[in-house]
Design an enzyme around this catalytic site. Structure first.
Site, PDB file in Angstrom:
ATOM      1  N   SER A   1      45.637  40.426  49.870  1.00 20.94           N
ATOM      2  CA  SER A   1      45.285  40.887  48.528  1.00 20.94           C
ATOM      3  C   SER A   1      44.949  42.372  48.494  1.00 20.94           C
ATOM      4  CB  SER A   1      44.098  40.086  47.994  1.00 20.94           C
ATOM      5  OG  SER A   1      44.445  38.737  47.948  1.00 20.94           O
TER       6      SER A   1
ATOM      7  N   HIS B   1      44.290  28.521  49.343  1.00 20.97           N
ATOM      8  CA  HIS B   1      43.810  28.502  50.739  1.00 20.97           C
ATOM      9  C   HIS B   1      43.207  27.140  51.082  1.00 20.97           C
ATOM     10  CE1 HIS B   1      44.481  32.600  51.998  1.00 20.97           C
ATOM     11  NE2 HIS B   1      43.912  33.076  50.911  1.00 20.97           N
TER      12      HIS B   1
ATOM     13  N   ASP C   1      49.371  39.218  43.285  1.00 17.93           N
ATOM     14  CA  ASP C   1      49.627  40.023  44.479  1.00 17.93           C
ATOM     15  C   ASP C   1      50.600  39.324  45.416  1.00 17.93           C
ATOM     16  OD1 ASP C   1      47.722  38.049  44.792  1.00 17.93           O
ATOM     17  OD2 ASP C   1      46.186  39.353  45.633  1.00 17.93           O
ATOM     18  N   HIS C   2      50.483  37.982  45.476  1.00 16.71           N
ATOM     19  CA  HIS C   2      51.312  37.161  46.378  1.00 16.71           C
ATOM     20  C   HIS C   2      51.078  35.713  45.990  1.00 16.71           C
ATOM     21  CE1 HIS C   2      47.533  36.009  48.139  1.00 16.71           C
ATOM     22  NE2 HIS C   2      47.208  37.300  48.216  1.00 16.71           N
TER      23      HIS C   2
HETATM   24 MG    MG Z   1      41.647  38.928  44.919  1.00 18.90          MG
HETATM   25 ZN    ZN Z   2      44.219  34.914  49.889  1.00  9.67          ZN
END
Ligand code: MG
Ligand code: ZN
Length: 366
Positions: free
Chosen positions: A81, A260, A298-299
């Site tokens: 991130s 996660h 971001d991803h």
């Molecule tokens: Mg973040």
């Molecule tokens: Zn992460």
């Protein structure tokens, strides 16, 4: 010889003229304000949950200009991130863990600082600590995302006008025993532990709201209430009082944490919450007419997939049973949704750090 020279000169002249025309016609409408909404770890499957598991209409349908970004960082294939947000905020691809610095650890001006220099207002809102990788990348410059106390110190000396999120401990419970909340107050910044009840924020003043010692609670069981959409609305109300415009970044930080944890309910709840943020931003932008809204991530996190349910070892396509392929991030391309002046530039497939230039171009300056 002379003829050749003339030809060459006229060629150069024509070439430069053509170039200028392209620049001018390519960006006619300017955005006065930009609202950048980052759903950390929000890939296409996460976005899709707003259609399959949403409790309110998905706000993603309100965007007509959609693109994809490639998010490879420096020195790796998959981004974190910090380098992901630094690519958006500075226009430089960097290494994983980099906050507002390029691949050589050189500090790079962020879009927020750039807007501030032009007299615009700005804000940073997140559901993580305000010193966390994504928000920090817009106002701080440190070599590693784990340097929370240093990031907090830089925050105190930063130009951020409006902040809301968690992370009070990095300001008042520090290893050097300093109290940076007191320092903020001595600088004339209004510091609060909760969002003010009324929207009577004074233009030109700075406001810092740290609602939790560490991260904000998750949206899973409603512990966070309407903090994120409410702070977004308050930030917009306050920042839009600036005649020169504003830049606001709002992060739905915990979509990533659901990924996660391979926790489907966590992702669904966080995306529902983030959807309300999109509504606040879009309701304002549609009325205002001069605001560019950009929504991206971001991803992707979790290798999340909306797979078919399995009943007694047989696939049942009548029901979705989300699955995960990893507890980490993935290299998947990430959708970008844009609305407002300059939105056309976000169509197509491009690098994550191009988003910085596209935002600057939308503001009408190089
Ligand atoms: Mg973040
Ligand atoms: Zn992460």
């Amino acid at each position: 010889m002379r003829f050749t020279t003339v030809c060459l000169l006229s060629f150069l002249f024509l070439f430069s003229c053509t170039n200028k025309t392209q620049v001018l016609t390519g960006n006619t409408a300017k955005a006065k304000n930009i609202i950048l909404l980052i759903g950390d770890g929000m890939g296409l499957a996460q976005v899709s949950t707003s259609y399959y598991f949403g409790t309110e209409p998905s706000q993603f349908s309100r965007f007509k200009h959609i693109g994809l970004h490639i998010n490879t960082p420096v020195g790796a294939k998959i981004t974190d991130s910090a380098s992901g947000a630094t690519a958006f905020s500075t226009g430089y691809k960097s290494y994983n863990a980099a906050i507002g610095v390029d691949g050589d650890t050189t500090s790079r001006e962020t879009i927020l600082e750039w807007a501030d220099k032009r007299g615009m207002a700005n804000g940073v809102v997140s559901t993580s600590t305000v010193t966390h990788a994504t928000p920090a990348s817009f106002y701080a410059h440190v070599k590693h995302r784990n340097l929370h106390e240093e990031i907090a110190e830089q925050f105190v000396n930063s130009v951020v006008d409006y902040t809301a999120g968690g992370g009070a401990k990095y300001f008042e419970n520090r290893s050097d025993n300093k109290n940076y909340l007191d320092t903020l107050k001595s600088k004339g910044v209004t510091v609060g532990r909760e969002l003010p009840k009324t929207s009577t924020l004074i233009p030109g003043q700075r406001y810092t709201y740290l609602l939790a010692p560490d991260s904000m609670p998750s949206a899973r069981w409603g512990q966070r209430g309407d903090f994120l959409p409410k702070a977004t609305k308050q930030a917009i109300d306050f920042l839009s009082k600036n005649d020169k415009g504003f830049f606001l970044m709002v992060e739905g930080s915990q979509i990533d944490w659901g990924g996660h944890a391979n926790d489907d309910w966590y992702i669904v709840s966080e995306v529902r919450d983030f959807n309300r943020v999109l509504k606040e931003a879009m309701d304002f932008a549609e009325k205002d007419g001069n605001t560019l809204v950009v929504v991206t991530a971001d991803h992707e996190t979790g290798g999340y997939a909306l797979s078919a349910a399995e009943v007694f070892g047989k696939r049942d396509y009548r029901a979705i049973k989300p699955t995960f392929s990893t507890g980490g991030h993935t290299a998947s391309l990430i959708p970008v949704f844009a609305y407002g002046p300059g939105a056309e530039a976000f169509m197509g497939v491009y690098q994550n750090n191009d988003i910085f230039g596209k935002m600057k171009q939308a503001f009408g300056l190089k």
